[in-house]
Write an enzyme that holds these catalytic residues in place. Structure first.
Site, short mmCIF file in Angstrom:
data_model
loop_
_atom_site.label_atom_id
_atom_site.label_comp_id
_atom_site.label_asym_id
_atom_site.label_seq_id
_atom_site.Cartn_x
_atom_site.Cartn_y
_atom_site.Cartn_z
N LYS A 13 0.75 -1.24 0.04
CA LYS A 13 -0.02 -0.04 0.11
C LYS A 13 0.82 1.16 0.16
CE LYS A 13 -3.01 0.54 3.59
NZ LYS A 13 -2.75 1.83 4.22
N SER A 14 2.00 1.36 0.72
CA SER A 14 2.72 2.54 0.78
C SER A 14 3.57 2.90 -0.35
CB SER A 14 3.64 2.23 2.03
OG SER A 14 3.12 2.23 3.26
N GLY A 74 -5.32 7.81 5.52
CA GLY A 74 -4.44 8.51 6.24
C GLY A 74 -3.21 9.11 5.37
N ARG A 109 -8.88 11.53 12.75
CA ARG A 109 -7.30 11.47 12.80
C ARG A 109 -6.86 12.82 12.87
NH1 ARG A 109 -5.24 6.50 9.38
NH2 ARG A 109 -3.40 6.80 10.58
N SER A 127 7.10 9.08 12.41
CA SER A 127 6.00 8.92 11.46
C SER A 127 6.60 9.28 10.09
CB SER A 127 4.99 10.08 11.52
OG SER A 127 3.83 10.05 10.55
N GLN A 162 4.42 9.24 7.24
CA GLN A 162 3.57 9.99 6.61
C GLN A 162 4.10 11.46 6.80
OE1 GLN A 162 -0.30 9.15 7.95
NE2 GLN A 162 -0.33 6.92 6.96
N ASP A 197 1.96 -1.37 11.64
CA ASP A 197 0.88 -1.75 11.41
C ASP A 197 0.49 -3.07 11.79
OD1 ASP A 197 0.23 0.89 10.34
OD2 ASP A 197 1.00 0.39 8.27
N ARG A 230 -6.41 1.37 17.94
CA ARG A 230 -6.03 -0.24 18.06
C ARG A 230 -5.60 -0.73 19.30
NH1 ARG A 230 -2.97 -0.07 12.05
NH2 ARG A 230 -4.76 0.03 10.95
N ARG A 273 -7.48 -3.46 9.59
CA ARG A 273 -6.53 -4.47 10.07
C ARG A 273 -7.18 -5.04 11.37
NH1 ARG A 273 -2.37 -3.87 6.69
NH2 ARG A 273 -1.90 -1.62 6.20
C1 S3P Z 1 2.55 4.64 6.21
C2 S3P Z 1 3.11 5.02 7.54
C3 S3P Z 1 2.55 4.76 8.58
C4 S3P Z 1 1.74 3.42 8.60
C5 S3P Z 1 0.54 3.85 7.51
C6 S3P Z 1 1.35 4.06 6.07
C7 S3P Z 1 3.01 5.40 5.01
O1 S3P Z 1 1.96 5.67 9.38
O2 S3P Z 1 0.77 3.51 9.69
O3 S3P Z 1 -0.48 2.75 7.39
O4 S3P Z 1 2.84 4.66 3.93
O5 S3P Z 1 3.98 6.38 5.11
P1 S3P Z 1 2.70 6.79 10.26
O6 S3P Z 1 3.85 7.05 9.34
O7 S3P Z 1 1.85 8.00 10.81
O8 S3P Z 1 3.29 5.88 11.45
#
Ligand code: S3P
Length: 445
Positions: free
Chosen positions: A28-29, A101, A129, A174, A176, A326, A357, A402
């Site tokens: 996914k990422s 997110g 969130r 993070s 993200q 995750d 979670r 999940r």
């Molecule tokens: C992700 C980063 C993670 C993860 C999310 C996907 C990403 O979140 O939990 O499912 O693709 O960068 P955080 O970076 O906020 O921990």
């Protein structure tokens, strides 16, 4: 994209041995990033193995709304014609991020350094969130954000071009937030630097380099310093997305807890910033083997085999958390079948994922007969030593894919079926999950 309309309840019952060789959908990422960077390259990129889940489709729709041409070919590969760095167009509609997110936070980064204004909305889960973690650095770069109370969606972000390069030390581990700043930096003059005290998944860094961005990573005093020089031109790529280790975790843990099982998941990404779960399961005594290691598109990949194992409870090292962030819901399930106590701490971030979670898993695990103690920053699980759980009740998935898949796996070794109140959210990341579990349950001749 909205799966909160009509819940899809489904029950998972005690299973005979699981066996077989399967593949799981694309990471996914990496899928999100491949669409975003392809959309910013000059020319046509090709993406194979893209995750066709709702979260990634939300990213595709948003990139289309900002000018990219994105199509799925008859062979299942996707082509993306990019607009060039700096070339994103003003979207004419709100950007519906659904449950995602990653889409929201990374796209906020992209918009922040363009002269466009975008409104982001999401489902009930996403609208709870926190977004301040990205609003803060993006505001320092010059973005102007109007946000709902508590730093939540819906929000409107007005980008600034040229934006201001910043040096930003991440206050939370993070990927993200890191990626949002790096993506904003891509169209910002000069050098934008992110300092990462605790390493998180590094797909953005790898892929930005692969597309030709001027990006360096140096470790100084134990911290990663990531520098990106902005206003670069990205060259179109041929990307092959590996299977998602976070999805592979479900059939593999199912094999560990269902007596007599042996399951191989082929072609799984095993980037060390993502593979913590497999390390922890081995510490618990799991029989897990990586075979056929190789590199695909700048990412390490392997086939992973898991066999039914007697697991022992451990204290999970908190420093591994970012590399398995995750995977805690499914690790909680594995721990429920281990011998003795598994202590998992340092997990505050789990409270702000698609659901809380820690609370959601504690509540559901108790309901199906597991012994758990909820802590502010984690969970202590007293395992059954391999005996089945009681099951026989309905658990809430709370718009969290999940959580739904974790309780489905728990049902496979429970005396009475475990009903999940809504399996709909699974479509965000692992649309064929139920079929794949059914396929593994068919006795092999
Ligand atoms: C992700 C980063 C993670 C993860 C999310 C996907 C990403 O979140 O939990 O499912 O693709 O960068 P955080 O970076 O906020 O921990």
């Amino acid at each position: 994209m909205s799966h909160d309309a009509s819940p899809r309840p489904m029950a998972f019952a005690r299973s005979g041995p699981l066996s077989g060789v399967v593949r799981v959908p694309g990471d996914k990422s990496i899928s999100h990033r491949s669409l975003m960077l392809s959309a910013l390259a000059v020319g046509e990129s090709r993406i194979e193995g893209l995750l066709e889940g709702e979260d990634v489709l939300a990213t595709a729709a948003a990139m289309r709304a900002m000018g990219a041409t994105i199509e799925r070919g008859a062979d299942g590969a996707w082509t993306v014609s990019g607009v060039g760095v700096g070339g994103l167009l003003q979207p004419e509609t709100t950007l519906d991020m659904g449950n995602s997110g990653t889409s929201t936070r990374l796209l906020m980064g992209l918009v922040a350094s363009h002269s466009i204004t975008a409104t982001f909305i999401g489902d009930a889960s996403l609208s709870r969130r926190p977004m301040n973690r990205v609003i803060e650095p993006l505001s320092l770069m010059g973005a102007d954000v109007t946000v709902s109370p508590g730093g939540r969606l819906p929000l409107m972000l007005r980008g600034l071009c040229p934006a201001v390069p910043i040096i930003y030390r991440l206050p939370v581990a993070s990927a993200q937030v890191k990626s949002a700043v790096l993506l904003a930096g891509l169209n910002t003059p000069g050098i934008t630097r992110v300092i990462e005290p605790v390493p998180t998944r590094d797909h953005s860094e790898r892929m930005l380099k692969g597309f030709g961005a001027d990006l360096t990573v140096e470790v100084e005093n134990g911290e990663r310093h990531i520098r990106i020089r902005g206003e670069a031109e990205l060259k179109p790529q041929h990307i092959v997305v590996p299977g998602d280790p976070s999805s592979a975790a479900f059939p593999l843990v199912a094999a560990l807890i269902v007596p007599g099982s042996a399951v191989t998941v082929e072609n799984v990404g095993v980037n060390p910033t993502r593979a913590g779960l497999y390390e922890v399961l081995r510490m618990m005594g799991a029989e897990i083997a990586f075979s056929n290691p190789r590199e695909v598109g700048g990412e390490p990949v392997a086939d992973i085999t898991a066999c039914f194992s007697t697991l022992s409870g451990i204290d999970v090292p908190p420093e591994l958390a970012p590399s398995m962030i995750d995977e805690f819901p499914i690790l909680f399930v594995a721990a429920a079948f281990a011998q003795g106590r598994t202590v998992m701490r340092g997990l505050e971030e789990l409270r702000v994922k698609e659901s809380d979670r820690i609370a959601t898993m504690a509540e559901g695990l108790r309901a199906i007969g597991a012994r758990v103690e909820e802590l502010p920053d984690g969970l202590i699980v007293e395992g059954t030593g391999g005996e089945p759980l009681a099951g026989g009740t309905t658990v809430a998935s709370r718009l969290d894919h999940r959580i739904a898949m974790s309780f489905a796996v728990a049902g496979l070794n429970s005396l009475a079926p475990v009903e999940i109140d809504d399996m709909g959210p699974v479509a965000t990341s692992f649309p064929n999950f139920t079929n794949l579990i059914e396929q593994l349950s068919v006795p092999q001749s």
